[in-house]
Design an enzyme around this catalytic site. Sequence first.
Site, PDB file in Angstrom:
ATOM      1  N   SER A 134       0.809  -1.222   0.000  1.00 16.70           N
ATOM      2  CA  SER A 134       0.000   0.000   0.000  1.00 16.70           C
ATOM      3  C   SER A 134       0.841   1.270   0.000  1.00 16.70           C
ATOM      4  O   SER A 134       0.302   2.381  -0.022  1.00 16.70           O
ATOM      5  CB  SER A 134      -0.922  -0.004   1.225  1.00 16.70           C
ATOM      6  OG  SER A 134      -1.770  -1.132   1.187  1.00 16.70           O
TER       7      SER A 134
ATOM      8  N   THR B 298       4.030   1.387   2.071  1.00 15.41           N
ATOM      9  CA  THR B 298       4.671   1.484   3.381  1.00 15.41           C
ATOM     10  C   THR B 298       6.110   1.999   3.281  1.00 15.41           C
ATOM     11  O   THR B 298       6.551   2.782   4.135  1.00 15.41           O
ATOM     12  CB  THR B 298       4.651   0.111   4.089  1.00 15.41           C
ATOM     13  OG1 THR B 298       3.399  -0.515   3.841  1.00 15.41           O
ATOM     14  CG2 THR B 298       4.837   0.274   5.582  1.00 15.41           C
TER      15      THR B 298
ATOM     16  N   TRP C 271       7.402   4.036   1.179  1.00 15.09           N
ATOM     17  CA  TRP C 271       7.336   5.472   0.892  1.00 15.09           C
ATOM     18  C   TRP C 271       7.064   6.262   2.175  1.00 15.09           C
ATOM     19  O   TRP C 271       7.772   7.212   2.513  1.00 15.09           O
ATOM     20  CB  TRP C 271       6.229   5.685  -0.134  1.00 15.09           C
ATOM     21  CG  TRP C 271       6.129   7.022  -0.752  1.00 15.09           C
ATOM     22  CD1 TRP C 271       7.013   8.072  -0.644  1.00 15.09           C
ATOM     23  CD2 TRP C 271       5.074   7.476  -1.612  1.00 15.09           C
ATOM     24  NE1 TRP C 271       6.566   9.121  -1.386  1.00 15.09           N
ATOM     25  CE2 TRP C 271       5.381   8.792  -1.992  1.00 15.09           C
ATOM     26  CE3 TRP C 271       3.901   6.883  -2.103  1.00 15.09           C
ATOM     27  CZ2 TRP C 271       4.556   9.536  -2.837  1.00 15.09           C
ATOM     28  CZ3 TRP C 271       3.085   7.617  -2.946  1.00 15.09           C
ATOM     29  CH2 TRP C 271       3.409   8.934  -3.308  1.00 15.09           C
TER      30      TRP C 271
ATOM     31  N   HIS D 168       2.062  -5.376   8.936  1.00 10.43           N
ATOM     32  CA  HIS D 168       0.836  -5.651   8.178  1.00 10.43           C
ATOM     33  C   HIS D 168      -0.184  -6.357   9.065  1.00 10.43           C
ATOM     34  O   HIS D 168      -1.108  -6.980   8.586  1.00 10.43           O
ATOM     35  CB  HIS D 168       1.155  -6.529   6.962  1.00 10.43           C
ATOM     36  CG  HIS D 168       2.141  -5.901   6.027  1.00 10.43           C
ATOM     37  ND1 HIS D 168       2.058  -4.592   5.634  1.00 10.43           N
ATOM     38  CD2 HIS D 168       3.241  -6.397   5.410  1.00 10.43           C
ATOM     39  CE1 HIS D 168       3.054  -4.307   4.820  1.00 10.43           C
ATOM     40  NE2 HIS D 168       3.794  -5.391   4.667  1.00 10.43           N
TER      41      HIS D 168
ATOM     42  N   SER E 100       0.412  -5.029  -7.585  1.00  6.06           N
ATOM     43  CA  SER E 100       1.706  -4.874  -6.919  1.00  6.06           C
ATOM     44  C   SER E 100       2.072  -6.145  -6.140  1.00  6.06           C
ATOM     45  O   SER E 100       3.211  -6.618  -6.171  1.00  6.06           O
ATOM     46  CB  SER E 100       1.637  -3.672  -5.971  1.00  6.06           C
ATOM     47  OG  SER E 100       2.881  -3.403  -5.400  1.00  6.06           O
TER      48      SER E 100
ATOM     49  N   PHE F 192       9.578   8.839  -6.293  1.00  4.93           N
ATOM     50  CA  PHE F 192       9.751   7.423  -6.626  1.00  4.93           C
ATOM     51  C   PHE F 192      11.104   7.131  -7.291  1.00  4.93           C
ATOM     52  O   PHE F 192      11.845   6.252  -6.844  1.00  4.93           O
ATOM     53  CB  PHE F 192       8.603   6.952  -7.526  1.00  4.93           C
ATOM     54  CG  PHE F 192       8.748   5.517  -7.950  1.00  4.93           C
ATOM     55  CD1 PHE F 192       8.524   4.489  -7.052  1.00  4.93           C
ATOM     56  CD2 PHE F 192       9.128   5.201  -9.237  1.00  4.93           C
ATOM     57  CE1 PHE F 192       8.670   3.160  -7.427  1.00  4.93           C
ATOM     58  CE2 PHE F 192       9.282   3.871  -9.627  1.00  4.93           C
ATOM     59  CZ  PHE F 192       9.053   2.853  -8.724  1.00  4.93           C
ATOM     60  N   GLU F 193      11.415   7.855  -8.361  1.00  2.06           N
ATOM     61  CA  GLU F 193      12.644   7.549  -9.110  1.00  2.06           C
ATOM     62  C   GLU F 193      13.894   7.756  -8.271  1.00  2.06           C
ATOM     63  O   GLU F 193      14.830   6.960  -8.329  1.00  2.06           O
ATOM     64  CB  GLU F 193      12.723   8.396 -10.391  1.00  2.06           C
ATOM     65  CG  GLU F 193      11.677   8.053 -11.443  1.00  2.06           C
ATOM     66  CD  GLU F 193      11.724   6.588 -11.902  1.00  2.06           C
ATOM     67  OE1 GLU F 193      12.784   5.938 -11.796  1.00  2.06           O
ATOM     68  OE2 GLU F 193      10.669   6.083 -12.345  1.00  2.06           O
TER      69      GLU F 193
ATOM     70  N   MET G 108      14.064   7.703  -4.944  1.00  2.00           N
ATOM     71  CA  MET G 108      14.121   6.709  -3.873  1.00  2.00           C
ATOM     72  C   MET G 108      14.578   5.366  -4.429  1.00  2.00           C
ATOM     73  O   MET G 108      15.411   4.679  -3.844  1.00  2.00           O
ATOM     74  CB  MET G 108      12.735   6.571  -3.248  1.00  2.00           C
ATOM     75  CG  MET G 108      12.789   6.475  -1.750  1.00  2.00           C
ATOM     76  SD  MET G 108      11.143   6.474  -1.060  1.00  2.00           S
ATOM     77  CE  MET G 108      11.209   4.939  -0.152  1.00  2.00           C
TER      78      MET G 108
HETATM   79  P1  A3P Z   1       3.985  -0.843  -7.374  1.00  2.00           P
HETATM   80  O1  A3P Z   1       4.270  -2.309  -7.295  1.00  2.00           O
HETATM   81  O2  A3P Z   1       2.594  -0.538  -7.867  1.00  2.00           O
HETATM   82  O3  A3P Z   1       5.026  -0.090  -8.111  1.00  2.00           O
HETATM   83  P2  A3P Z   1       4.956  -1.295   0.077  1.00  2.00           P
HETATM   84  O4  A3P Z   1       6.008  -0.290   0.332  1.00  2.00           O
HETATM   85  O5  A3P Z   1       3.816  -1.191   1.007  1.00  2.00           O
HETATM   86  O6  A3P Z   1       5.530  -2.674  -0.050  1.00  2.00           O
HETATM   87  O7  A3P Z   1       4.320  -0.928  -1.339  1.00  2.00           O
HETATM   88  C1  A3P Z   1       5.087  -1.052  -2.499  1.00  2.00           C
HETATM   89  C2  A3P Z   1       4.466  -0.204  -3.580  1.00  2.00           C
HETATM   90  O8  A3P Z   1       4.765   1.177  -3.329  1.00  2.00           O
HETATM   91  C3  A3P Z   1       5.056  -0.525  -4.950  1.00  2.00           C
HETATM   92  O9  A3P Z   1       4.009  -0.266  -5.887  1.00  2.00           O
HETATM   93  C4  A3P Z   1       6.171   0.498  -5.026  1.00  2.00           C
HETATM   94  O10 A3P Z   1       6.641   0.748  -6.319  1.00  2.00           O
HETATM   95  C5  A3P Z   1       5.483   1.715  -4.425  1.00  2.00           C
HETATM   96  N1  A3P Z   1       6.436   2.728  -3.956  1.00  2.00           N
HETATM   97  C6  A3P Z   1       7.552   2.553  -3.231  1.00  2.00           C
HETATM   98  N2  A3P Z   1       8.170   3.728  -3.018  1.00  2.00           N
HETATM   99  C7  A3P Z   1       7.426   4.674  -3.629  1.00  2.00           C
HETATM  100  C8  A3P Z   1       7.560   6.095  -3.781  1.00  2.00           C
HETATM  101  N3  A3P Z   1       8.588   6.739  -3.267  1.00  2.00           N
HETATM  102  N4  A3P Z   1       6.615   6.752  -4.467  1.00  2.00           N
HETATM  103  C9  A3P Z   1       5.560   6.088  -5.003  1.00  2.00           C
HETATM  104  N5  A3P Z   1       5.384   4.750  -4.900  1.00  2.00           N
HETATM  105  C10 A3P Z   1       6.309   4.046  -4.221  1.00  2.00           C
END
Ligand code: A3P
Length: 286
Positions: free
Chosen positions: A48, A50, A52, A97, A127, A221-222, A224
């Site tokens: 979801s 986490t 991030w 979780h 995901s 995202f990119e 990180m």
């Molecule tokens: P996707 O598989 O759709 O790309 P979690 O951290 O709860 O395991 O969730 C992982 C999801 O969050 C993945 O989604 C991942 O790419 C996305 N995610 C991780 N870091 C992110 C960021 N900085 N910004 C946006 N999405 C991010």
Amino acid sequence: ESIRVLDVDGYYFPSFQSIIPNQEETIRSIPTWKAKDDDVLLCAYPKSGTHWLWEAASMLLNGSADRINLVKATAMLDVIPQPMYENIKSPRVLNCHMYFRMLPEDFVKRKCKIVYILRNPKDVAVSFYNHHFKLLEYGYSGKWENYIHRFLKGQVDGGSWFDYTLDWEKVIQDNPDYPIHIISYEDMKKDDMKEIKQLAQFLGVKADEELIKRISEACDFERMKKEKYALEIATAEVWRDKEPGIYRKGQVGDWKNWFTVAQSELFDAVYAERMKNSKFQFRCMV
Ligand code: A3P
């Protein structure tokens, strides 16, 4: 075509028994773990967002946008041994979780702050499918068209998204005095500065506009993905093709590239039935 999980009293944990010694014993001891008043806990159904939020919350508590030099998994209650948990430096941003009723009792007694993260379950399903497929410990290489039924039935670690989400909604309703802050992945994507600012307020952190902006940029995202890669690569052998898969696409609505019309209609029907009394529905089905 099965997914390896660890069933502890009916809740499915990710099974990392080849990595974590005595995983079941450790899990059974979680309710007795001691909390600290300034602990913050992120709770979410898997995938979801986490990682991030963990990065952003950790930066806020550090009062700096410097990269967190740890991976989120080292602060994840469901998969770390107790000594590791006790050694995390305060203020701790923990994550899990699990259901509210499964948290360490001391944590709830002290009313430690909780951030609850929501994401559109169709994007979660996509995901999670990729996660299950890529993380070798699950022993899974099934097809998406079969996976979707498994997801809807909750035959994955974390169990049913619907059960999980409805349970948290009830907890939040039934405990109006408990400090729980809700954030959605979609709201973060829409206006992360606004969400990070609100998170700072909830955490009681003074953060000026400049810091919020720098945290927002650092958690892009990119950026990180690039900067966390070196840390994730340390565990590359647990991933298919030795390619750490946490930072996959990072978008809203990728489900449209995966679901057929029939699959989407099936999902909507289950959603409509299970979530008919939920107020969350308007927040996450964007
Ligand atoms: P996707 O598989 O759709 O790309 P979690 O951290 O709860 O395991 O969730 C992982 C999801 O969050 C993945 O989604 C991942 O790419 C996305 N995610 C991780 N870091 C992110 C960021 N900085 N910004 C946006 N999405 C991010």
